[in-house]
Design an enzyme around this catalytic site. Structure first.
Site, PDB file in Angstrom:
ATOM      1  N   GLY A  58      15.133 -31.886  -4.488  1.00  0.00           N
ATOM      2  CA  GLY A  58      16.304 -33.520  -3.697  1.00  0.00           C
ATOM      3  C   GLY A  58      16.989 -33.889  -5.202  1.00  0.00           C
ATOM      4  N   ASP A 116      10.039 -20.636   2.591  1.00  0.00           N
ATOM      5  CA  ASP A 116      10.257 -21.543   1.690  1.00  0.00           C
ATOM      6  C   ASP A 116       8.656 -21.980   1.486  1.00  0.00           C
ATOM      7  OD1 ASP A 116      11.618 -21.773  -0.765  1.00  0.00           O
ATOM      8  OD2 ASP A 116      12.681 -23.323   0.601  1.00  0.00           O
ATOM      9  N   GLY A 159      18.553 -26.074  -7.006  1.00  0.00           N
ATOM     10  CA  GLY A 159      19.769 -25.394  -6.975  1.00  0.00           C
ATOM     11  C   GLY A 159      20.697 -26.493  -7.137  1.00  0.00           C
TER      12      GLY A 159
END
Length: 287
Positions: free
Chosen positions: A184, A85, A213
């Site tokens: 966040g 990521d 998300g």
């Protein structure tokens, strides 16, 4: 089942109108919980690993070994990808690939467009030779995730024509356009740029990725999926719900010192949170 790249699972999700969750792993309990949730829900899953989390857990190779061992122990049969990521450089992406990661994200979004394209293409050239999928990003997603901090003033929506150029010239497998989501917790209601999302989908044709998300209303999730979003990243929600459980357990049992007695409930909370997300995203029973 062996680890797989994201390519096929995301193309299937886009074609069938659901999204696969990327759930970040931060330690053993996160990994256990997410794999258990995926198997119980018969859902494909993407295990997101940030560079900071990999360092915390002992490095890329250890993360891959841990995931493979757990999958063997749990007799995992659903598709699982290990995804870097926000890879910060070509070198880090290659390091993850050779450690056994089956997917990487190269985040060149802080570079000018041409530099982002050149960097992304270098990563794609190596990854595709090895059967590894690649995600790229354009625009700037606000907030903080791991070591990545983007102030609100620096956040920028992706320009659809530039998205088209990047995807065409690099051959990435999926693409994350910055369209108003944040890493966040949200300050107020999320404001996603659905018009641009639709335009990007029509121009590029690749599965889109929604970062940040956590905290996005279900109706917005469903709309994003209808506009080609096939991967949705979740980390903050697992962190918030698991920390709440940890505080509750220790408040009820302040003298507890057996780590398993408070991390067990934390693991179960993460598992239930992930199951809820898989159902929201529509990936349950899609493995």
């Amino acid at each position: 089942m062996p680890l797989v790249s994201m390519k096929e699972m995301l193309e299937k999700a886009k074609a069938e109108g659901y999204a696969v969750g990327q759930f970040n792993i931060n330690n053993l309990e996160y990994t256990q919980a997410i794999l258990q949730a995926a198997q119980e829900e018969n859902s494909p899953v993407i295990l997101g690993v940030s560079e900071g989390a990999a360092r915390y857990m002992g490095g890329f190779k250890l993360v891959v070994s841990m995931v493979k061992a757990l999958m063997e122990e749990y007799k995992t049969t659903v598709p699982v990808a290990i995804h870097l990521d926000h890879g910060s450089s070509f070198e880090k992406c290659v390091e993850a690939m050779y450690a056994g990661f089956t997917s990487v994200m190269i985040d060149g979004s802080h570079h000018p467009l041409e530099e982002n394209i050149a960097l992304t293409k270098r990563v794609v050239d190596v990854a595709h030779t090895l059967g590894i999928s690649v995600e790229a990003e354009l625009g700037r997603i606000g907030g903080q995730e791991d070591d990545l901090v983007v102030e609100e003033a620096e956040a920028a929506y992706a320009i659809p024509s530039e998205c088209d150029q990047l995807v065409r010239e690099t051959g990435v497998d999926c693409f994350a356009p910055a369209l108003g989501s944040v890493h966040g917790p949200y300050k107020g209601e999320p404001n996603l740029g659905f018009d641009r999302m639709k335009e990007v989908m029509e121009l590029t044709g690749v599965p889109l990725v929604l970062h940040g998300g956590t905290g996005i209303p279900l109706k917005d999730i469903q709309k994003a999926i209808s506009l080609g979003t096939a991967k949705i990243n979740v980390n903050t929600e697992n962190q918030i719900t698991s920390t709440k459980t940890l505080r509750e357990v220790l408040a009820e049992k302040p003298n507890e010192y057996d780590t398993r007695k408070f991390l067990g409930p934390v693991r179960e909370t993460i598992k239930q949170t992930v199951i809820g997300k898989m159902r929201e995203f529509g990936s349950s029973q899609k493995a």
